[in-house]
Scaffold this motif. Structure first.
Motif, PDB file in Angstrom:
ATOM      1  N   VAL A 273     102.628  72.906  19.159  1.00 11.53           N
ATOM      2  CA  VAL A 273     101.253  73.405  19.071  1.00 11.53           C
ATOM      3  C   VAL A 273     100.509  72.659  17.971  1.00 11.53           C
ATOM      4  O   VAL A 273     100.987  72.562  16.837  1.00 11.53           O
ATOM      5  N   THR A 274      99.363  72.110  18.315  1.00 13.69           N
ATOM      6  CA  THR A 274      98.464  71.523  17.314  1.00 13.69           C
ATOM      7  C   THR A 274      97.115  72.203  17.462  1.00 13.69           C
ATOM      8  O   THR A 274      96.714  72.605  18.555  1.00 13.69           O
ATOM      9  N   SER A 275      96.410  72.326  16.347  1.00  9.39           N
ATOM     10  CA  SER A 275      95.094  72.958  16.395  1.00  9.39           C
ATOM     11  C   SER A 275      94.241  72.480  15.228  1.00  9.39           C
ATOM     12  O   SER A 275      94.742  71.942  14.241  1.00  9.39           O
ATOM     13  N   GLY A 276      92.937  72.680  15.375  1.00 10.72           N
ATOM     14  CA  GLY A 276      92.013  72.307  14.309  1.00 10.72           C
ATOM     15  C   GLY A 276      90.670  72.974  14.505  1.00 10.72           C
ATOM     16  O   GLY A 276      90.257  73.254  15.638  1.00 10.72           O
ATOM     17  N   ALA A 277      90.009  73.261  13.395  1.00  9.70           N
ATOM     18  CA  ALA A 277      88.671  73.854  13.445  1.00  9.70           C
ATOM     19  C   ALA A 277      87.666  72.783  13.854  1.00  9.70           C
ATOM     20  O   ALA A 277      87.664  71.677  13.298  1.00  9.70           O
ATOM     21  N   ILE A 278      86.823  73.094  14.803  1.00 11.95           N
ATOM     22  CA  ILE A 278      85.818  72.153  15.279  1.00 11.95           C
ATOM     23  C   ILE A 278      84.707  72.027  14.245  1.00 11.95           C
ATOM     24  O   ILE A 278      84.082  73.019  13.871  1.00 11.95           O
ATOM     25  N   VAL A 279      84.465  70.793  13.777  1.00  9.15           N
ATOM     26  CA  VAL A 279      83.440  70.587  12.749  1.00  9.15           C
ATOM     27  C   VAL A 279      82.357  69.601  13.180  1.00  9.15           C
ATOM     28  O   VAL A 279      81.391  69.377  12.436  1.00  9.15           O
ATOM     29  N   GLU A 280      82.495  69.017  14.361  1.00 13.02           N
ATOM     30  CA  GLU A 280      81.485  68.072  14.836  1.00 13.02           C
ATOM     31  C   GLU A 280      81.535  67.984  16.359  1.00 13.02           C
ATOM     32  O   GLU A 280      82.612  67.792  16.939  1.00 13.02           O
ATOM     33  N   VAL A 281      80.376  68.138  16.991  1.00 15.28           N
ATOM     34  CA  VAL A 281      80.288  68.061  18.451  1.00 15.28           C
ATOM     35  C   VAL A 281      79.013  67.336  18.854  1.00 15.28           C
ATOM     36  O   VAL A 281      78.078  67.198  18.050  1.00 15.28           O
ATOM     37  N   GLU A 282      78.956  66.880  20.106  1.00 11.78           N
ATOM     38  CA  GLU A 282      77.754  66.283  20.671  1.00 11.78           C
ATOM     39  C   GLU A 282      77.526  66.837  22.069  1.00 11.78           C
ATOM     40  O   GLU A 282      78.478  66.947  22.853  1.00 11.78           O
ATOM     41  N   ALA A 283      76.282  67.161  22.364  1.00 11.64           N
ATOM     42  CA  ALA A 283      75.935  67.671  23.690  1.00 11.64           C
ATOM     43  C   ALA A 283      75.372  66.553  24.561  1.00 11.64           C
ATOM     44  O   ALA A 283      74.603  65.710  24.094  1.00 11.64           O
ATOM     45  N   TYR A 284      75.766  66.574  25.820  1.00 13.98           N
ATOM     46  CA  TYR A 284      75.251  65.629  26.807  1.00 13.98           C
ATOM     47  C   TYR A 284      74.768  66.446  28.001  1.00 13.98           C
ATOM     48  O   TYR A 284      75.551  67.162  28.629  1.00 13.98           O
ATOM     49  N   ILE A 285      73.470  66.340  28.272  1.00 16.81           N
ATOM     50  CA  ILE A 285      72.833  67.316  29.153  1.00 16.81           C
ATOM     51  C   ILE A 285      72.076  66.656  30.294  1.00 16.81           C
ATOM     52  O   ILE A 285      70.961  66.169  30.119  1.00 16.81           O
ATOM     53  N   GLY A 286      72.664  66.606  31.446  1.00 10.78           N
ATOM     54  CA  GLY A 286      71.964  66.317  32.675  1.00 10.78           C
ATOM     55  C   GLY A 286      71.860  64.893  33.151  1.00 10.78           C
ATOM     56  O   GLY A 286      72.054  63.922  32.427  1.00 10.78           O
ATOM     57  N   GLU A 287      71.533  64.773  34.402  1.00 10.20           N
ATOM     58  CA  GLU A 287      71.337  63.469  35.020  1.00 10.20           C
ATOM     59  C   GLU A 287      70.147  62.743  34.406  1.00 10.20           C
ATOM     60  O   GLU A 287      70.024  61.524  34.527  1.00 10.20           O
ATOM     61  N   SER A 288      69.261  63.488  33.754  1.00  2.18           N
ATOM     62  CA  SER A 288      68.117  62.868  33.086  1.00  2.18           C
ATOM     63  C   SER A 288      68.460  62.350  31.695  1.00  2.18           C
ATOM     64  O   SER A 288      67.636  61.701  31.053  1.00  2.18           O
TER      65      SER A 288
END
Length: 214
Positions: free
Chosen positions: A32-47
């Protein structure tokens, strides 16, 4: 507590903001490995020109159009596996790239997988590094995040103030401030650690939704 499907079945920017501080967990061969999420990026749509859904549905980006709460894992430039969580309703392609984690469990295993990395905060800094450290591969593509192999938990962690800024590692769509990260956290990409906190964007973008190639 494991996040339910309803968590992912919401506007992508809301999910991105709420993912920060949650814990990504991966189980592989009894480890088992785990980590707190501290950075994300959203990618939204065909546009969104930076997302995999920009050209429309293909065999590769099919998971983006599927039900929310599943993993979308692909090879970036044929080298690094990157892990995303699919958001929004079926048929609306959108996902969030997990860019950085603060390691919690399995740190010894992470060090072995990453090689000669001394600083614990470098183990999962960057989307390609974190998948190596966590043992996430293309075999995890399309996994149900409500299952028992790859999932996200809410452990009530407080990781710090959240800031928003432009996505990085892309050549188009850089005008969108769709990157959420913990300000001043040592595991976050160096170019954005000190950005000032901004108000979370709560509006859904016009048009259909989709994902990245960082």
């Amino acid at each position: 507590m494991k996040l339910p499907r309803a968590f992912y079945d919401r506007p992508t920017l809301d999910v991105a903001r709420d993912l920060v501080g949650k814990v990504l967990v991966h189980k592989r061969r009894g480890v088992v490995t785990s980590g707190a999420i501290v950075e994300v990026e959203a990618y939204i749509g065909e546009s969104d020109p930076a997302c995999h859904a920009a050209p429309g549905p293909t065999r590769r980006n099919a998971p983006l159009y599927g039900p929310p709460g599943h993993a979308y894992v692909y090879l970036n430039y044929g080298i690094h596996a990157l892990v995303n969580v699919v958001t929004e309703a079926y048929g609306s392609p959108a996902a969030i790239l997990i860019r950085a984690l603060d390691p919690i469990e399995g740190i010894t295993v992470m060090r072995r997988r990453r090689g000669s990395v001394a600083d614990v905060h470098e183990l999962c800094r960057g989307p390609g590094n974190l998948t190596v450290a966590m043992g996430i591969t293309l075999a995890d593509n399309r996994l149900d995040l409500v299952g028992d192999r790859l999932f996200v938990e809410d452990r009530g962690l407080t990781v710090g103030p959240v800031a928003w800024g432009p996505r990085i590692g892309i050549r188009v769509g850089t005008e969108h401030p769709w990157r959420a990260f913990v300000r001043d956290h040592p595991a976050v990409s160096k170019t954005t650690r000190n950005s000032p906190p901004q108000r979370t964007r709560r509006t859904r973008r016009d048009g259909p939704v989709g994902v990245l190639d960082p």
